[in-house]
Scaffold this active site. Structure first.
Site, PDB file in Angstrom:
ATOM      1  N   LYS A  50      -3.383  11.396   5.481  1.00  9.68           N
ATOM      2  CA  LYS A  50      -3.237  11.246   3.681  1.00  9.68           C
ATOM      3  C   LYS A  50      -4.375  12.662   3.070  1.00  9.68           C
ATOM      4  O   LYS A  50      -4.066  13.801   3.125  1.00  9.68           O
ATOM      5  CB  LYS A  50      -3.037  10.272   3.487  1.00  9.68           C
ATOM      6  CG  LYS A  50      -2.374  10.728   1.721  1.00  9.68           C
ATOM      7  CD  LYS A  50      -2.672   8.838   1.120  1.00  9.68           C
ATOM      8  CE  LYS A  50      -1.710   7.787   1.304  1.00  9.68           C
ATOM      9  NZ  LYS A  50      -1.417   6.678   1.073  1.00  9.68           N
ATOM     10  N   ARG A 121      -6.387   5.261  -2.728  1.00 13.19           N
ATOM     11  CA  ARG A 121      -5.127   5.295  -1.485  1.00 13.19           C
ATOM     12  C   ARG A 121      -5.455   5.447  -0.099  1.00 13.19           C
ATOM     13  O   ARG A 121      -6.718   5.963  -0.313  1.00 13.19           O
ATOM     14  CB  ARG A 121      -4.034   6.150  -2.329  1.00 13.19           C
ATOM     15  CG  ARG A 121      -3.968   7.118  -3.683  1.00 13.19           C
ATOM     16  CD  ARG A 121      -3.528   8.176  -3.313  1.00 13.19           C
ATOM     17  NE  ARG A 121      -2.597   8.607  -2.851  1.00 13.19           N
ATOM     18  CZ  ARG A 121      -2.024   9.713  -2.273  1.00 13.19           C
ATOM     19  NH1 ARG A 121      -2.327  10.856  -2.705  1.00 13.19           N
ATOM     20  NH2 ARG A 121      -0.692   9.587  -2.003  1.00 13.19           N
ATOM     21  N   GLY A 130       4.200   0.974   3.834  1.00 11.33           N
ATOM     22  CA  GLY A 130       3.453  -0.246   3.220  1.00 11.33           C
ATOM     23  C   GLY A 130       2.863  -1.375   3.600  1.00 11.33           C
ATOM     24  O   GLY A 130       2.550  -2.365   3.316  1.00 11.33           O
ATOM     25  N   MET A 132      -1.078  -0.448   3.238  1.00  7.33           N
ATOM     26  CA  MET A 132      -1.583  -0.075   3.134  1.00  7.33           C
ATOM     27  C   MET A 132      -1.268  -0.465   1.017  1.00  7.33           C
ATOM     28  O   MET A 132      -0.407   0.048   1.505  1.00  7.33           O
ATOM     29  CB  MET A 132      -2.501   1.030   3.497  1.00  7.33           C
ATOM     30  CG  MET A 132      -3.139   0.658   4.999  1.00  7.33           C
ATOM     31  SD  MET A 132      -3.984  -0.183   4.595  1.00  7.33           S
ATOM     32  CE  MET A 132      -4.604  -0.478   6.917  1.00  7.33           C
ATOM     33  N   ARG A 374       3.262  14.740   4.980  1.00  4.10           N
ATOM     34  CA  ARG A 374       3.252  13.879   6.016  1.00  4.10           C
ATOM     35  C   ARG A 374       4.945  14.589   7.226  1.00  4.10           C
ATOM     36  O   ARG A 374       5.813  14.575   6.435  1.00  4.10           O
ATOM     37  CB  ARG A 374       3.305  12.497   6.013  1.00  4.10           C
ATOM     38  CG  ARG A 374       4.026  11.847   5.871  1.00  4.10           C
ATOM     39  CD  ARG A 374       3.635  10.575   5.873  1.00  4.10           C
ATOM     40  NE  ARG A 374       4.992   9.891   5.209  1.00  4.10           N
ATOM     41  CZ  ARG A 374       4.769   8.482   4.700  1.00  4.10           C
ATOM     42  NH1 ARG A 374       3.208   8.195   4.522  1.00  4.10           N
ATOM     43  NH2 ARG A 374       5.242   8.034   3.632  1.00  4.10           N
ATOM     44  N   HIS A 492      11.151   0.400   1.173  1.00  3.24           N
ATOM     45  CA  HIS A 492      10.875   0.322   2.855  1.00  3.24           C
ATOM     46  C   HIS A 492      11.882  -0.221   3.750  1.00  3.24           C
ATOM     47  O   HIS A 492      11.510   0.470   5.029  1.00  3.24           O
ATOM     48  CB  HIS A 492       9.978  -1.283   2.016  1.00  3.24           C
ATOM     49  CG  HIS A 492       9.688  -2.301   3.548  1.00  3.24           C
ATOM     50  ND1 HIS A 492      10.094  -3.348   4.412  1.00  3.24           N
ATOM     51  CD2 HIS A 492       8.619  -1.850   4.046  1.00  3.24           C
ATOM     52  CE1 HIS A 492       9.605  -3.208   5.412  1.00  3.24           C
ATOM     53  NE2 HIS A 492       8.633  -2.621   4.810  1.00  3.24           N
ATOM     54  N   SER A 817       8.996   3.178  48.231  1.00  4.66           N
ATOM     55  CA  SER A 817       8.885   2.983  46.671  1.00  4.66           C
ATOM     56  C   SER A 817       8.585   2.318  45.918  1.00  4.66           C
ATOM     57  O   SER A 817       7.921   0.470  46.583  1.00  4.66           O
ATOM     58  CB  SER A 817      11.198   3.266  46.864  1.00  4.66           C
ATOM     59  OG  SER A 817      11.022   2.003  45.042  1.00  4.66           O
ATOM     60  N   CYS A 884      10.649   2.161  41.968  1.00  5.59           N
ATOM     61  CA  CYS A 884      11.862   1.312  41.255  1.00  5.59           C
ATOM     62  C   CYS A 884      11.324   0.718  40.589  1.00  5.59           C
ATOM     63  O   CYS A 884      10.457   0.034  40.438  1.00  5.59           O
ATOM     64  CB  CYS A 884      13.374   1.485  42.552  1.00  5.59           C
ATOM     65  SG  CYS A 884      12.107   0.032  43.862  1.00  5.59           S
ATOM     66  N   TYR A 904       9.906  10.957  41.870  1.00  4.14           N
ATOM     67  CA  TYR A 904      10.929  10.124  41.351  1.00  4.14           C
ATOM     68  C   TYR A 904      10.539   9.242  40.489  1.00  4.14           C
ATOM     69  O   TYR A 904       9.678   8.208  40.908  1.00  4.14           O
ATOM     70  CB  TYR A 904      12.130  10.430  41.562  1.00  4.14           C
ATOM     71  CG  TYR A 904      12.609   8.792  43.136  1.00  4.14           C
ATOM     72  CD1 TYR A 904      13.033   8.085  42.694  1.00  4.14           C
ATOM     73  CD2 TYR A 904      12.225   9.401  44.313  1.00  4.14           C
ATOM     74  CE1 TYR A 904      12.500   7.052  43.536  1.00  4.14           C
ATOM     75  CE2 TYR A 904      12.247   8.038  45.334  1.00  4.14           C
ATOM     76  CZ  TYR A 904      12.791   7.518  44.473  1.00  4.14           C
ATOM     77  OH  TYR A 904      12.532   6.032  45.793  1.00  4.14           O
TER      78      TYR A 904
HETATM   79  P1  ADP Z   1       2.173   5.058   0.048  1.00  8.71           P
HETATM   80  O1  ADP Z   1       0.668   5.052   1.456  1.00  8.71           O
HETATM   81  O2  ADP Z   1       1.972   3.461   0.212  1.00  8.71           O
HETATM   82  O3  ADP Z   1       2.623   5.695   0.421  1.00  8.71           O
HETATM   83  P2  ADP Z   1      -0.099   6.485  -2.265  1.00  8.71           P
HETATM   84  O4  ADP Z   1      -1.418   6.238  -1.658  1.00  8.71           O
HETATM   85  O5  ADP Z   1       0.481   7.385  -1.603  1.00  8.71           O
HETATM   86  O6  ADP Z   1       0.569   5.420  -1.055  1.00  8.71           O
HETATM   87  O7  ADP Z   1       0.304   6.302  -3.162  1.00  8.71           O
HETATM   88  C1  ADP Z   1       1.831   5.478  -3.709  1.00  8.71           C
HETATM   89  C2  ADP Z   1       2.813   6.327  -5.048  1.00  8.71           C
HETATM   90  O8  ADP Z   1       0.862   6.088  -5.464  1.00  8.71           O
HETATM   91  C3  ADP Z   1       2.673   7.753  -4.335  1.00  8.71           C
HETATM   92  O9  ADP Z   1       4.336   7.512  -3.805  1.00  8.71           O
HETATM   93  C4  ADP Z   1       2.325   8.899  -6.092  1.00  8.71           C
HETATM   94  O10 ADP Z   1       3.359   8.486  -6.550  1.00  8.71           O
HETATM   95  C5  ADP Z   1       1.606   7.393  -6.285  1.00  8.71           C
HETATM   96  N1  ADP Z   1      -0.059   8.162  -6.869  1.00  8.71           N
HETATM   97  C6  ADP Z   1      -0.465   7.983  -5.266  1.00  8.71           C
HETATM   98  N2  ADP Z   1      -1.889   9.449  -6.101  1.00  8.71           N
HETATM   99  C7  ADP Z   1      -0.906   9.598  -7.182  1.00  8.71           C
HETATM  100  C8  ADP Z   1      -1.663  10.390  -8.260  1.00  8.71           C
HETATM  101  N3  ADP Z   1      -3.226  10.908  -8.075  1.00  8.71           N
HETATM  102  N4  ADP Z   1      -1.546  10.105  -9.229  1.00  8.71           N
HETATM  103  C9  ADP Z   1      -0.456   9.937  -9.550  1.00  8.71           C
HETATM  104  N5  ADP Z   1       0.386   9.477  -8.977  1.00  8.71           N
HETATM  105  C10 ADP Z   1      -0.477   9.032  -7.418  1.00  8.71           C
HETATM  106 MG    MG Z   2       2.701   7.706   0.006  1.00 12.28          MG
END
Ligand code: ADP
Ligand code: MG
Ligand code: MG
Length: 928
Positions: A50, A121, A130, A132, A374, A492, A817, A884, A904
């Site tokens: 990220k 984040r 999901g 973290m 990403r 999720h 083999s 094998c 192979y």
């Molecule tokens: P995950 O890794 O679970 O996707 P993120 O760190 O991307 O978590 O954050 C989840 C959500 O929080 C993002 O989709 C975004 O909409 C919101 N978010 C994250 N950073 C910011 C920010 N700087 N300003 C506003 N919303 C944010």
């Molecule tokens: Mg995110």
């Protein structure tokens, strides 16, 4: 506070805490903002996925709110030093905040002007969806919230932010979460109750709360925190920031994260980074919003701007399924300018990253901000399509395309679909988003634990949830398919489906699920746990009961030569991809097959021969077993030969069929391997039956069973030991193979039989068996009046002694083999069939990263293979080498085999495409 960090002495994360070094301060914090970033997209190991990509987007001029990344090294050092941070981190963090303040023109903790709020984040090197937790709106307290209210003139907005902050922080940092005994998140309960008390409607939307309502909600949430933790909610923004950092680093070691890492083999040492970023607000009103999008459809791969959004919302709302989001296309009507801007961003992203992107954005009063991008996770079907289409669009070259499809995922394009006529008669009961292609029928369970239990009992299971969350992961892994009532493409369930290749339909809104009564209502009909449903993850439909399946278009096109299937995009793309693989692969892929049908299938999938034919299956079929039993019960050579004579024509016919199906490709044929007692009946009834048939006293059978009983059959009378004791068995089998080859050759079918003597540990064992084969061959050639037969004799290396004395054995063997199943059992001293009771614990205790019977133990068994190759080549430079055993279809093992220099690999027919792709990828890796 902003000291000159670079001059301060710090401790290198790898050194022990005592040895302060005088070198330049380690940089723990990387800032970005306003087009100037310390880091970039290549620094994923240090900054996490990220953080690296936020820096990269900032660099290429995309609109990204300023922020900074605390590196993964800090996480590693935190755990190496008993959860203590390296010295100097504190001041770098403060400095980072000041840089954000400068770009944004706001101040952290400002109780007068517009306060700077931040998002904290997590971000590991590989995205861990999901796993973290993110905290938004950090920096709010009873004073700054008033400042925010005043600065924006928007009280509802200010208190909404505060409510969100307390909820997230209370959950993630202070640990106020659903207890195992509870069905609902306690904060969600507060909201639900407030909706009832304040709005008079439990189903009201959260946007209907007024500022005063929100104040009341906040009071209740603070009380909840106090009663659960005994602590007051922290009001100092710096203390809040500290707590958030520790929580993110702490979550690296939570159960969910550990389970996930184990499944995907992510080393714990990688650590996570933490990103601190200025907030932008999607919840200021109807001019603002948040969304999640893909530059192409991640389920099908189609090139369309795809995703969803919510107006007047912060990002978590979209993902969490609090409200049902809208397809992003609708943004075109609501905010044409923002929509256009996003389309432009899609193009920029794909051109820059040259892959499908999964990104998050927020619109603040009509202005678009990018919060993440990403490479998007996609289904196997989409992966193949996107790879092929990007080549056409000249975004990538064909070699890159080959690397873009995870080999394991290729199996998804072979997954069954529902049978067309069965679907016509099936009753559709609901529909939702097609989130994971394929067809699945199974018994429904509403809870992950019960789904796992049922699957362990051998049931095919559909996990049915209102929506899924990371706690459901084990159940999702166990289930054939996943069905949810709420949530869209970024839910999720959809994320996990993409990643694990699960068949999935999500957001089927007609479903009314009641966890308490364990019932599902659709229209008038009610289903209870254990009832059958069927889901089509390609179309997004849900059917009543079980629906019959049919082979995928690829299978129909290749094996059945079905013209309609051959016109499908999936088929065409598959063929294209395999064509590219062929251009680079060095190692060929063979198949394990015992019948002409399996052989034909595998050849259609591109197998170039048979790597293993197990002849014992040929003894079991139909009446043959009786002749076999007669042979085992015979008391002298003459009787044994008489029984074997009956078996000869059967085996010869089998081999002939296989040669015909092979169309000139080689076939490695293994001679009789299993212990003899496996062929005899063990129940009294069956023994009586056999005695009657053979007209012998039943005692004779019982005695023979006793004689043949072994304490440890895996290491007993089996493999070439049978042929050594009863050379006539080897002679019969050699005759069957070579006569079939002779007959085939006479009819113009080219043959390349490779006779394989199993379980050889001593050169002399092989010598004795080879002599018999050559003797039979000379006789067959003479009798059939042939010039020669194109056969070879070699051995299976499957016991350590065979590997260690490979130089001696190779003087006789024309090929090796590697029988990696037995080689693993004998090398590890671990019986595959008995390892179930402890392997799980072994993996959980990190003794073994993977099940050694699924993926080659490269450091142990791999060494035996390498030794055998080196020694074998020393005395027989031209020796042919292959493998094998089940490992031949495992991409990592395939890569190992490529590196080891094997000619192979061999695997079951349906794994052939996966192995071919893995072999091509291994070759490309070599090139690079
Ligand atoms: P995950 O890794 O679970 O996707 P993120 O760190 O991307 O978590 O954050 C989840 C959500 O929080 C993002 O989709 C975004 O909409 C919101 N978010 C994250 N950073 C910011 C920010 N700087 N300003 C506003 N919303 C944010
Ligand atoms: Mg995110
Ligand atoms: Mg074996």
């Amino acid at each position: 506070m902003a000291k000159k960090v670079s001059k301060k002495h710090t401790i290198k994360p790898k050194c022990a805490a005592k040895t302060a070094s005088k070198t330049k301060a380690v940089k723990y914090v990387y800032s970005w903002g306003g087009g100037k970033a310390d880091g970039n997209g290549t620094m994923k190991a240090l900054l996490g996925g990220k953080g690296a990509n936020l820096a990269e987007m900032d660099r290429i001029g995309l609109p990204v709110p300023a922020g900074y990344t605390v590196t993964t090294e800090v996480c590693t050092s935190y755990y190496d030093n008993n959860r203590n941070y390296p010295a100097g981190l504190d001041s770098q963090v403060k400095h980072g905040i000041h840089k954000i303040e400068k770009v944004m023109g706001t101040k952290f903790g400002d109780a007068k002007g517009f306060p700077l709020l931040v998002a904290v984040r997590s971000g590991a090197r590989d995205s861990m969806p999901g796993m973290m937790d993110t905290i938004l709106n950090l920096g709010l307290n009873d004073e700054t919230v008033i400042a925010l209210e005043t600065a924006t003139g928007n009280p509802r907005f200010a208190w909404d932010c505060y409510r969100r902050f307390i909820q997230m922080y209370g959950d993630v940092v202070m640990g106020v979460q659903k207890l195992p005994s509870e069905d609902h998140d306690p904060f969600e309960l507060v909201i639900e109750h407030a909706k009832k008390d304040l709005l008079g409607d439990v189903d009201a939307e959260d946007t209907q709360f007024t500022a005063d309502d929100l104040k009341e909600v906040i009071t209740r949430m603070k009380k909840l925190v106090k009663s659960r933790t005994g602590q007051d909610f922290p009001s100092d923004p710096w203390e809040q920031l500290d707590g958030a950092l520790s929580a993110v680093f702490g979550s690296w070691m939570n159960d969910r994260a550990i389970v996930y890492r184990r499944k995907y083999n992510i080393p714990a040492e990688w650590g996570t980074a933490v990103n601190v970023q200025a907030m932008v607000f999607g919840n200021t009103g109807e001019e603002s919003g948040s969304g999640v999008s893909f530059t192409r459809d991640p389920a099908t791969g189609e090139k369309v701007f795809y995703g969803e959004f919510l107006m007047n919302a912060q990002g978590e709302d979209v993902v969490a399924g609090v409200r049902t989001p809208y397809p992003v296309i609708q943004l075109g009507k609501l905010q044409p300018a923002s929509f256009k801007e996003l389309q432009r961003i899609c193009k920029v992203l794909e051109k820059h990253f040259r892959d499908m992107q999964d990104f998050e954005f927020t619109i603040q009063e009509g202005k678009v901000f990018m919060l993440q991008t990403r490479n998007g996770k996609r289904t196997g079907v989409a992966a193949v399509r996107i790879a092929c289409e990007m080549v056409k669009e000249r975004l990538i070259n064909w070699k890159t395309a080959v690397t873009r499809v995870p080999a394991e995922q290729l199996e998804q394009v072979l997954a069954p679909i529902f049978d067309t006529s069965a679907v016509k008669n099936a009753k559709q009961i609901a529909s939702g988003l097609p989130a994971g292609p394929g067809a699945a029928s199974g018994q429904i369970y509403f809870n992950a634990e019960r789904a796992v239990e049922a699957a362990d009992k051998g049931q095919r299971v559909l996990l049915v949830r209102v929506e899924t969350s990371p706690e459901d992961l084990r159940g999702m892994i166990a289930a054939e398919g996943i069905l949810t009532a709420r949530g869209g493409v970024s839910s999720h369930a959809a994320l996990v489906a993409r990643q694990m290749g699960k068949i999935c339909v999500c957001g089927a809104a007609e479903l009314q699920i009641n966890y308490e009564t364990r019932k599902l209502k659709v229209g008038k009909k009610t289903y209870k746990e254990g009832d059958f449903l069927s889901i089509d993850g390609t179309a997004g439909t849900v059917y009543d009961g079980q629906v019959a399946t049919a082979p995928s278009e690829v299978v129909q096109g290749l094996i059945k030569n079905n013209k309609a299937a051959q016109k499908s995009g999936t088929y065409k793309n598959y063929v294209q991809l395999m064509g590219w693989c062929k251009k680079v692969t060095r190692m060929s892929v063979r198949t394990n097959a015992d019948t002409p049908e399996q052989t034909t299938q595998a050849i259609a999938f591109g197998a170039e021969g048979i790597g293993l034919t197990r002849t014992e299956h040929m003894f079991f079929e139909g009446d043959r077993i009786d002749a076999m039993r007669e042979m085992i019960l015979a008391e002298n050579l003459k009787d044994r030969e008489k029984a074997l004579k009956k078996l000869l024509p059967f085996q010869r016919k089998d081999f002939y069929g296989i040669f015909k199906a092979l169309k000139g490709f080689p076939a490695t044929i293994r001679f009789l391997d299993p212990p003899l007692h496996e062929f005899l009946p063990h129940t009294k009834e069956q023994q009586l039956d056999l005695a009657h048939k053979l007209e012998i006293p039943v005692e004779k059978i019982i005695n023979r069973v006793h004689e043949l009983h072994e304490f440890n059959p895996m290491l007993g009378f089996r493999g070439c030991r049978l042929g050594i004791m009863y050379p006539e068995i080897t002679r019969m089998q050699a005759r069957a193979v070579l006569e079939a080859a002779a007959d085939a050759e006479k009819r113009g079918i080219k043959t390349k039989p490779e006779i394989m003597i199993p379980l050889v540990g001593f050169k002399r064992e092989l010598d004795l068996q080879v002599a018999i084969v050559h003797e039979v061959a000379a006789e067959v050639i003479k009798r059939k009046k042939l010039r020669k037969l194109n056969y070879q004799v070699g051995t299976m290396i499957e016991v350590p002694r065979g590997a260690l004395t490979a130089d001696e054995i190779a003087k006789t063997a024309q090929f090796f083999s590697f029988g990696t199943n037995d080689l693993t059992q004998t090398c590890l001293g671990m019986s595959r069939d008995d390892s179930g009771s402890f392997l799980g614990a072994y993996q959980e205790s990190d003794i073994m990263a993977k099940n050694p019977f699924a993926s080659i133990d490269q450091t142990g068994v791999g060494q035996l293979i390498e030794i055998a190759i080196a020694k074998g080549r020393a005395t027989n430079p031209d020796i042919k080498l292959g493998i094998c055993g089940e490992h031949g279809g495992d991409p990592e093992s395939v890569r190992f085999c490529h590196k080891a220099g094997l000619a192979y690999v061999s695997c079951s027919p349906y794994r052939v495409p996966v192995a071919r792709l893995a072999a091509a990828q291994a070759a490309l890796e070599d090139e690079a």
